[in-house]
Design a protein around this motif. Structure first.
Motif, PDB file in Angstrom:
ATOM      1  N   MET A   1     -19.204  12.964   0.761  1.00  0.00           N
ATOM      2  CA  MET A   1     -18.295  11.870   1.036  1.00  0.00           C
ATOM      3  C   MET A   1     -17.298  11.971   0.139  1.00  0.00           C
ATOM      4  N   THR A   2     -16.211  11.646   0.419  1.00  0.00           N
ATOM      5  CA  THR A   2     -14.791  11.557  -0.578  1.00  0.00           C
ATOM      6  C   THR A   2     -14.300  10.345  -0.965  1.00  0.00           C
ATOM      7  N   THR A   3     -14.153   9.956  -2.147  1.00  0.00           N
ATOM      8  CA  THR A   3     -13.641   8.721  -2.467  1.00  0.00           C
ATOM      9  C   THR A   3     -12.219   8.700  -3.095  1.00  0.00           C
ATOM     10  N   TYR A   4     -11.657   7.604  -2.665  1.00  0.00           N
ATOM     11  CA  TYR A   4     -10.176   7.414  -2.790  1.00  0.00           C
ATOM     12  C   TYR A   4      -9.996   6.483  -3.540  1.00  0.00           C
ATOM     13  N   THR A   5      -9.034   6.425  -4.424  1.00  0.00           N
ATOM     14  CA  THR A   5      -8.513   5.207  -5.413  1.00  0.00           C
ATOM     15  C   THR A   5      -7.163   4.968  -5.123  1.00  0.00           C
ATOM     16  N   ALA A   6      -6.896   3.867  -5.434  1.00  0.00           N
ATOM     17  CA  ALA A   6      -5.180   3.624  -5.563  1.00  0.00           C
ATOM     18  C   ALA A   6      -5.002   2.428  -6.393  1.00  0.00           C
ATOM     19  N   PRO A   7      -3.944   2.784  -7.319  1.00  0.00           N
ATOM     20  CA  PRO A   7      -3.777   1.698  -8.104  1.00  0.00           C
ATOM     21  C   PRO A   7      -3.200   0.440  -7.784  1.00  0.00           C
ATOM     22  N   LEU A   8      -3.704  -0.710  -8.183  1.00  0.00           N
ATOM     23  CA  LEU A   8      -3.246  -1.816  -7.814  1.00  0.00           C
ATOM     24  C   LEU A   8      -2.502  -2.703  -8.709  1.00  0.00           C
ATOM     25  N   ASP A   9      -1.077  -2.937  -8.569  1.00  0.00           N
ATOM     26  CA  ASP A   9      -0.530  -4.053  -9.734  1.00  0.00           C
ATOM     27  C   ASP A   9      -0.622  -5.554  -9.323  1.00  0.00           C
ATOM     28  N   LEU A  10      -1.645  -6.219  -9.916  1.00  0.00           N
ATOM     29  CA  LEU A  10      -2.125  -7.347  -9.389  1.00  0.00           C
ATOM     30  C   LEU A  10      -0.911  -8.285  -9.731  1.00  0.00           C
ATOM     31  N   GLY A  11      -0.236  -8.127 -10.778  1.00  0.00           N
ATOM     32  CA  GLY A  11       0.887  -8.884 -11.318  1.00  0.00           C
ATOM     33  C   GLY A  11       2.013  -8.941 -10.406  1.00  0.00           C
TER      34      GLY A  11
END
Length: 80
Positions: free
Chosen positions: A1-11
């Motif tokens: 299984m591949t895991t992907y991440t994405a940056p999230l700019d909560l501001g």
């Protein structure tokens, strides 16, 4: 299984809108309809609600307690 991440700019996601989506004027003025905060453009008279980086025009018929309701209704009538 591949895991992907994405940056999230909560501001950026939680920030108030800086300019009017309709005319580009700034700054927008915070106003309240009694339940939530909206942002009024003094240049074109349109009111906006932003939630999780999604901006939509407010229907002034739903803002019975906002002191700016009549001004917003005039804009909607003029837009036809």
């Amino acid at each position: 299984m591949t895991t992907y991440t994405a940056p999230l700019d909560l501001g950026a996601v939680l920030a108030a809108p800086l300019e009017c989506p309709a005319c580009g004027a700034e700054p927008l003025r915070p106003v309240s309809d009694g339940d939530r905060t909206n942002f009024l453009c003094r240049a074109c008279g349109r009111c906006w609600h932003q939630e999780l980086a999604w901006t939509s025009q407010v229907d002034p018929h739903a803002c019975g307690t906002c002191a700016e309701q009549e001004a917003c209704l005039r804009v909607v009538r003029a837009d036809g």
